[in-house]
Scaffold this motif. Structure first.
Motif, PDB file in Angstrom:
ATOM      1  N   GLN A 135     -28.131  19.600  14.775  1.00 53.85           N
ATOM      2  CA  GLN A 135     -27.353  19.953  15.963  1.00 53.85           C
ATOM      3  C   GLN A 135     -26.733  18.714  16.595  1.00 53.85           C
ATOM      4  N   PHE A 136     -27.531  17.652  16.696  1.00 53.98           N
ATOM      5  CA  PHE A 136     -27.044  16.413  17.317  1.00 53.98           C
ATOM      6  C   PHE A 136     -25.927  15.799  16.470  1.00 53.98           C
ATOM      7  N   ILE A 137     -26.161  15.717  15.158  1.00 52.78           N
ATOM      8  CA  ILE A 137     -25.166  15.089  14.276  1.00 52.78           C
ATOM      9  C   ILE A 137     -23.872  15.882  14.261  1.00 52.78           C
ATOM     10  N   SER A 138     -23.971  17.203  14.166  1.00 50.82           N
ATOM     11  CA  SER A 138     -22.762  18.026  14.101  1.00 50.82           C
ATOM     12  C   SER A 138     -21.961  17.943  15.393  1.00 50.82           C
ATOM     13  N   GLN A 139     -22.645  17.718  16.509  1.00 50.68           N
ATOM     14  CA  GLN A 139     -21.953  17.649  17.795  1.00 50.68           C
ATOM     15  C   GLN A 139     -21.424  16.260  18.117  1.00 50.68           C
ATOM     16  N   TYR A 140     -22.226  15.229  17.858  1.00 57.75           N
ATOM     17  CA  TYR A 140     -21.861  13.870  18.285  1.00 57.75           C
ATOM     18  C   TYR A 140     -21.452  12.928  17.152  1.00 57.75           C
ATOM     19  N   GLN A 141     -21.804  13.257  15.917  1.00 52.82           N
ATOM     20  CA  GLN A 141     -21.491  12.415  14.768  1.00 52.82           C
ATOM     21  C   GLN A 141     -21.795  10.934  15.029  1.00 52.82           C
ATOM     22  N   PRO A 142     -23.068  10.588  15.206  1.00 53.04           N
ATOM     23  CA  PRO A 142     -23.422   9.181  15.401  1.00 53.04           C
ATOM     24  C   PRO A 142     -23.060   8.368  14.157  1.00 53.04           C
TER      25      PRO A 142
END
Length: 213
Positions: free
Chosen positions: A48-55
């Protein structure tokens, strides 16, 4: 939660052990490089974090609840997201490590040596290169070589060995009492399995693996 630094590389740490996440954060923050660090506890939260923020970078454990780190990596690579994936795990099974790179990992480190190599891995991967712990690199190379050889049939290995000796398709056909077309078919299949496109690469493989008639 992030650390509020601006104009710095963004990192996500995903591990189901709170102490591990805090330890990694502390270790990374000791470096002279400025990072903006966030952390989550599960594979689902990581995705969820990666798909939203793409760190820029994501440090993932292999096992994290229902959605494994391997699955998260698969999702990232399939969607062609910009986040580069670093696996940091207690798993030292070479098959697991091989699988991690198969699904698109950019780096793999053992937790037992994270203190010595993590910051080096972060810098290497951030620069667009891959990284693997020195203590497992040679083992993985041996496993890959054995796996690749097992993909070739006995006849394909024979063809490659002749090619390595500089034989032409005609010479190989005469030596094996088969048609030139059959030689070419075996050669094409071997190159496809090995992922090479040039005869020179096939010769290099044959020499490195010691294939002889």
């Amino acid at each position: 939660m992030g650390n509020g630094k601006e104009n710095s590389l963004t990192i996500l740490i995903a591990d189901d052990h709170h102490l591990v996440r805090q330890g990694l954060r502390s270790l990374i923050e000791r470096s002279q490089t400025q990072y903006n660090i966030s952390d989550v506890a599960t594979g689902e939260q990581a995705w969820q974090f990666i798909s939203q923020y793409q760190p820029d970078l994501a440090i993932l454990d292999i096992s994290m609840g229902d959605l494994s780190g391997l699955k998260v990596c698969e999702h990232v690579k399939r969607r062609k997201l910009r986040t580069r994936i670093i696996f940091l795990s207690m798993h030292d099974d070479v098959k697991v490590i091989h699988r991690a790179f198969e699904v698109g990992a950019d780096a793999y480190l053992s937790k037992s040596e994270a203190f010595d190599t993590l910051n080096q891995a972060l810098q290497t991967v951030a620069a667009g290169h891959s990284f693997i712990s020195p203590n497992i690199e040679s083992e993985l190379a041996r496993y890959r070589a054995a796996t690749t050889q097992s993909l070739l049939t006995a006849r394909e290995k024979q063809i490659v060995s002749y090619i390595t000796q500089g034989k032409s398709n005609r010479q190989i056909a005469d030596a094996l009492c088969i048609s030139i077309k059959t030689v070419d078919n075996h050669r094409t299949k071997a190159m496809r399995k090995l992922g090479v496109n040039k005869a020179a690469e096939l010769v290099k493989y044959g020499l490195e693996e010691g294939l002889v008639v």
